[in-house]
Scaffold this motif. Sequence first.
Motif, PDB file in Angstrom:
ATOM      1  N   ILE A   1       0.847  -1.186   0.000  1.00 44.05           N
ATOM      2  CA  ILE A   1       0.000   0.000   0.000  1.00 44.05           C
ATOM      3  C   ILE A   1       0.886   1.240   0.000  1.00 44.05           C
ATOM      4  CG2 ILE A   1      -1.913  -1.136   1.165  1.00 44.05           C
ATOM      5  CD1 ILE A   1      -1.044   0.187   3.727  1.00 44.05           C
TER       6      ILE A   1
ATOM      7  N   TRP B   1       2.215   0.644   5.287  1.00 38.04           N
ATOM      8  CA  TRP B   1       2.867   1.379   4.198  1.00 38.04           C
ATOM      9  C   TRP B   1       4.381   1.400   4.393  1.00 38.04           C
ATOM     10  CZ3 TRP B   1       3.582   7.246   4.699  1.00 38.04           C
ATOM     11  CH2 TRP B   1       4.306   7.741   3.618  1.00 38.04           C
TER      12      TRP B   1
ATOM     13  N   VAL C   1      -7.798   6.830   5.219  1.00 41.93           N
ATOM     14  CA  VAL C   1      -8.435   6.404   6.473  1.00 41.93           C
ATOM     15  C   VAL C   1      -8.693   7.621   7.353  1.00 41.93           C
ATOM     16  CG1 VAL C   1      -8.107   5.066   8.566  1.00 41.93           C
ATOM     17  CG2 VAL C   1      -7.450   4.098   6.382  1.00 41.93           C
TER      18      VAL C   1
ATOM     19  N   LEU D   1     -10.429   5.306  14.452  1.00 41.15           N
ATOM     20  CA  LEU D   1      -9.990   5.672  13.103  1.00 41.15           C
ATOM     21  C   LEU D   1      -8.485   5.936  13.077  1.00 41.15           C
ATOM     22  CD1 LEU D   1     -11.738   5.980  10.612  1.00 41.15           C
ATOM     23  CD2 LEU D   1     -11.652   8.429  10.924  1.00 41.15           C
TER      24      LEU D   1
ATOM     25  N   ALA E   1      -2.481   1.282   8.970  1.00 40.93           N
ATOM     26  CA  ALA E   1      -2.209   1.475   7.548  1.00 40.93           C
ATOM     27  C   ALA E   1      -0.829   2.087   7.350  1.00 40.93           C
ATOM     28  CB  ALA E   1      -3.279   2.371   6.934  1.00 40.93           C
ATOM     29  N   LEU E   2      -0.459   3.006   8.256  1.00 38.31           N
ATOM     30  CA  LEU E   2       0.862   3.643   8.170  1.00 38.31           C
ATOM     31  C   LEU E   2       1.966   2.599   8.324  1.00 38.31           C
ATOM     32  CD1 LEU E   2       1.866   6.685   8.133  1.00 38.31           C
ATOM     33  CD2 LEU E   2       2.386   6.320  10.525  1.00 38.31           C
TER      34      LEU E   2
ATOM     35  N   ALA F   1      -5.646   4.143  10.985  1.00 34.33           N
ATOM     36  CA  ALA F   1      -4.703   4.885  10.146  1.00 34.33           C
ATOM     37  C   ALA F   1      -3.267   4.521  10.501  1.00 34.33           C
ATOM     38  CB  ALA F   1      -4.924   6.385  10.320  1.00 34.33           C
TER      39      ALA F   1
ATOM     40  N   VAL G   1      -3.124   5.514   1.595  1.00 34.86           N
ATOM     41  CA  VAL G   1      -4.126   4.722   2.322  1.00 34.86           C
ATOM     42  C   VAL G   1      -4.344   5.270   3.730  1.00 34.86           C
ATOM     43  CG1 VAL G   1      -4.688   2.441   3.182  1.00 34.86           C
ATOM     44  CG2 VAL G   1      -3.723   2.699   0.918  1.00 34.86           C
ATOM     45  N   PRO G   2      -3.275   5.496   4.535  1.00 41.39           N
ATOM     46  CA  PRO G   2      -3.526   6.096   5.846  1.00 41.39           C
ATOM     47  C   PRO G   2      -4.201   7.461   5.737  1.00 41.39           C
ATOM     48  CG  PRO G   2      -1.165   5.753   5.481  1.00 41.39           C
ATOM     49  CD  PRO G   2      -1.879   5.048   4.401  1.00 41.39           C
TER      50      PRO G   2
ATOM     51  N   GLY H   1       1.295   5.617   0.791  1.00 43.82           N
ATOM     52  CA  GLY H   1       0.993   6.556   1.865  1.00 43.82           C
ATOM     53  C   GLY H   1      -0.386   7.164   1.746  1.00 43.82           C
TER      54      GLY H   1
END
Lengths: 430, 395
Positions: free
Chosen positions: A3, B280, A11, B269, B276-277, B273, A7-8, A5
Amino acid sequence: MAITGRVPLLVLLGFVAVLLRPVGGTVWLWLLLVLVVCGLDLLLAPKPSSLTFTRRPIGAVRTGHPAESLLVADNTSARSVRGVVRDAWQPTAGATDNRHRVRLAPGDRAALATPLLPRRRGDLRATGVTVRLPGPLGLVARQRTLDVPGTVRSLPPFDSRKHLPSRLARLRDLDGRSAVRVRGQGTEFDSLREYVRGDDVRSIDWRASARTSNVVVRTWQPERDRRVVLVLDTSRTSAGRVDDVPRLDSAMDAALLLAALAARAGDRIDFVAGDRRVRSRLRSAGATSVSGRLQDAMADLEPVIAEADWDALAGAVQGFGRQRALVVLLTPLEPSAVEEGLLAVLPALTRHHRVVLASVRDPELDRLTATRDTIDEVYDAAAAEQAVSRRRRTSELLTKLGVDVVDADAERLPPALADHYLHLKAQGLL
Amino acid sequence: MTDLLPSAASPAPPAAAPAGPPDAPPTRSGPLGWLRRHRTALVIAAFLLLAVGVALVTAGGETGQSADYDPANAGADGARAVARVLDDEGVDVEVVRSADDLADAGADSGTTVVVTSSEQLGESTVERLRRDAGGARIVVVDPNPELLRVLDQPGSAGYVDAGDPIDASCDDDLFTGLAIEVDEASVMPGDGCFADTLVTADDLVLLGAPQLLTNDQVLRADNAAVALRLLGQQDRLVWYVASYDDLVGDDGVDFASLVPDWVAPGLALLLLATVALVGWRGRRLGPLATEPLPVVVKAIETTRSRGRLYRRSGDRAHAAETLRAATRARIRTRMRLGPATDEPTLVRDVARHVGRPEAEVGGLLGALGRPPGSDRDLISLAAALAALEEEVRRS
């Protein structure tokens, strides 16, 4: 899959939704939305297999000198492709800037150049090409690592090249091309010329002088077309490091200088390297290309944790021919290893050949014997003295067997060996 | 450095300890020494105890009878005046300070229950209050939004522009023609008197202008009249000062009731995030490039380990003989004496060469020399041999 950057960030954008509808369900709905969008992006991302890679051969480069790896990326799909390509090499290949952005239209190709700076001798390999192609939204990327083999051959650095010009000058002195001519036992008759003051009266050719009105002297040149056989020991004792350089590398340096010198002197060079078995063999290298070919033959030799089989190595030496040769054994003067392995085959070698043993001496031994301030250091000094005396005894034993021993520090071994060669040549002992 | 070694190797006798270097800290035994060694920890512990004590004392004062609208509080924010007046008027005022006391008070339909410190009510205490009130009229003073939710009277409470008198302006006969004046007041849900700051729902009365009970403001406008009419309707008044102590489990005012409602989903949330970070940044562009590492052996390693072996076995005689033999060999080479020279000849020649007595040189070089008796002797012998070699080289 990978993924980005975004994507965060996507979100975090859910904060707006949470502020508008502050319940837990909003979070899960938003997460579902993000997942769906990411899934779509992944589906639409181009496949890594749409790129094919070919690598141009790099060839050989001396250690510490820059090289460049060329990777050609070919877009074989019907879509245009953009993304990142990483051309990974093992760390000592010194690949910098190995991440390339590519943007290829269908059928397009691009050459991706990765600069290399090998820091270690040997064949340094590429470890894989990784392709990362993001989807149209730039949220998710397909990623795959492909095996695109490639090697750069990092040759021994040959640092002792700096000693070559001075040794070549001395060789020319022997050779008769310079003003000074040397008459020696083993020199070959070259030509006749007029006597000039300063010439050795013993070299006057009376018979020739009788035919002319002048006094004529004979000139000689050193022997040519002798054979030099370099035997490189890659067994366990060569792995030991002296000032953080393996003994093997120092021995290679010495061998390269000797080979370069001997090739200019018109001798033929044979080379064999091995431990339990013969690892590398090079026969009768021509005069001009010897350094390059020898470096190539040495490039991927590594010390092996095994005892040297001197029978096999001596057999390889005999296999080069029965003609008398100068056999240079590049092996550490390690008393136990020499006594158990080498001594048995030496008589057979010395019967036919002139044998020289070149060994890298450890300056740390001298430092140990010299420092005697604490009790630990005194015991170390005693141990070092023991080692020194054993080396000396082994060296004397070898000398008695008719082997010349050149034992010098890593830095001084190449010139010392070259000087010994010149000395033998001047004496006509080859 | 070398002088210190032997004493460091052998354990020092205890009697020698006080005569040690002057800059060393005095090592005193006994309780005084223990205090001295642990003084930092002791000071910290003392301060901690002090802090806990202060906290207990002040907290006790807070929860006692100094709370706002407490019937025993004679301060500006207390309600002792109202309680006294009610008592004087013949109302049977009973102050209860816990839920158990409330149950014991046995309130019934002829009773008014007034609840102050209502912010300390929780779900369980409200339930008990409903049960124990036994049909009594309940006046809740200054309910906060969370409490309103628990009381099934949800609604957002706004503030009233206070300062001026507020007229009753409602159809409740009890307050007709009266006006209140307080510094602050908040609107209760539903319709009521005094700009909705006093709302009656069945037998539950919500008072959003609690300051009309305080000693400080009870005399303003018709505050006193309103207070007395509100609380003095029945013969008996149970004054319930709510307390956190009665809450059960995680009930009561938890953290979630104090923060805005978007915080919890927002945190979720943020967590997502962060995940997700991590996804990534944590995903590599291809595997790590590995290096086939070569064998690293120091050539000198075997010699050093032999030195350590000598050290462990403590074979000083052997070490000394090795050093002597090495010196003899080097001096032979240096003075060109040849390897066959016997020892007396060597000693004689060396003594003559450096101009030292033959016995001294013999003691150093020859087998005559005694093996060193201690580590210190061995060190000095090694140094003396090195010095002799140096002398031979110089002269």
